[in-house]
Design an enzyme around this catalytic site. Structure first.
Site, short mmCIF file in Angstrom:
data_model
loop_
_atom_site.label_atom_id
_atom_site.label_comp_id
_atom_site.label_asym_id
_atom_site.label_seq_id
_atom_site.Cartn_x
_atom_site.Cartn_y
_atom_site.Cartn_z
N LYS A 1 38.87 -24.51 -1.70
CA LYS A 1 39.23 -24.32 -0.46
C LYS A 1 37.81 -25.46 0.26
CE LYS A 1 39.11 -19.87 -2.51
NZ LYS A 1 40.07 -20.16 -3.51
N ARG A 2 38.28 -26.62 0.25
CA ARG A 2 37.46 -27.29 1.01
C ARG A 2 37.42 -27.22 2.24
NH1 ARG A 2 35.84 -29.47 -3.31
NH2 ARG A 2 37.26 -30.70 -4.58
#
Length: 278
Positions: A101-102
């Site tokens: 979930k960058r």
């Protein structure tokens, strides 16, 4: 190299299931025999567990999704273990989605993308769109160099998701505006997908209709409460278009002191795969 979408579709067709197995290796849940065997070396126990899970599920499921946080929490050795797990998954011909979930911009986003695709060699990465188009662009640019994919958070499965995702944004909830952006970024190529939780089945069906060419990564099935009937709303008429993740339900269907933990994982994986047949 063939496109990410083509490889994903081929993998699902080959095993006739949309099951994605999430690897969330939490130490208190690991088999006691591995913890005892490796003593204070928690990283070795985690790595062996994940590698053995891969060997069990490889004939059953087409996709695996390691959660980066559980490996990162173990320090530099944990990062190396994650690399070994992703490499083994690729050797077993599994599609790999790195769940990290960058979300950042410019050179920082590019560095995150390089870590995911160059260092760890994942096939796809989950990303957070909150910072806007310029936060997605570096990931997308890197992903398209050699046929990787992205999955963008759209409608998540956590209880507090509506705090922001349901906000009215010019007549539509914010998650629908994000979905429109995902559709534009995907541009019919199939390499930009949407994360849509199984715990919101009505919205899942709504987003399937709104995103006909977009792959949906569906968490929340199984242990989080989403049923096979719920997730069916995310499939296209051709039986494709959806990837349904199960983490705890497949990888931890046993007590730590259960000597037959590998059999329990195989049974859980086959049961989930059969529910998600396509």
């Amino acid at each position: 190299m063939s496109s990410f979408s083509d490889r994903l579709a081929a993998a699902i067709r080959a095993k006739r299931t949309a099951l994605c197995v999430g690897l969330d290796p939490r130490l208190p849940l690991l088999p006691a025999e591995l913890v005892t065997q490796h003593g204070p070396d928690a990283v070795a126990a985690v790595e062996e567990f994940c590698l053995r899970v891969l060997d069990i599920i490889a004939p059953i499921a087409p996709i695996v999704k390691p959660q980066s946080a559980f490996f990162e929490a173990l320090g530099p050795a944990g990062f190396l273990a994650l690399r070994h797990v992703l490499r083994r998954a690729k050797d077993l011909n599994l599609i790999t989605i790195l769940d990290a979930k960058r979300g950042d911009i410019a050179s920082t986003a590019a560095a995150y993308a390089e870590a995911a695709f160059d260092v760890l060699d994942a096939d796809a990465l989950t990303v957070n769109p909150y910072l806007g188009r310029d936060a997605i662009e570096p990931f997308l640019t890197r992903a398209r160099i050699d046929g990787r994919g992205l999955f963008v958070l759209v409608r998540t499965s956590n209880p507090g998701a509506g705090l922001f995702q349901d906000l009215n944004c010019d007549g539509l909830p914010l998650y629908r505006r994000v979905a429109q952006a995902v559709n534009d970024w995907n541009a019919g190529r199939g390499d930009v997908g949407a994360v849509v939780g199984a715990t919101h089945p009505a919205e899942l069906g709504e987003l399937r209709a709104a995103l006909p060419d977009v792959w949906l990564l569906i968490p929340g099935y199984g242990a989080q409460g989403g049923s096979a009937a719920d997730v069916r709303r995310g499939f296209r008429a051709d039986g494709l278009g959806a990837i349904v993740n199960s983490s705890r339900g497949v990888t931890f269907p046993f007590r730590p002191d259960d000597a037959k933990w590998e059999s329990a994982i195989e049974s859980a994986a086959r049961s989930a795969a059969n529910e998600l047949i396509c």
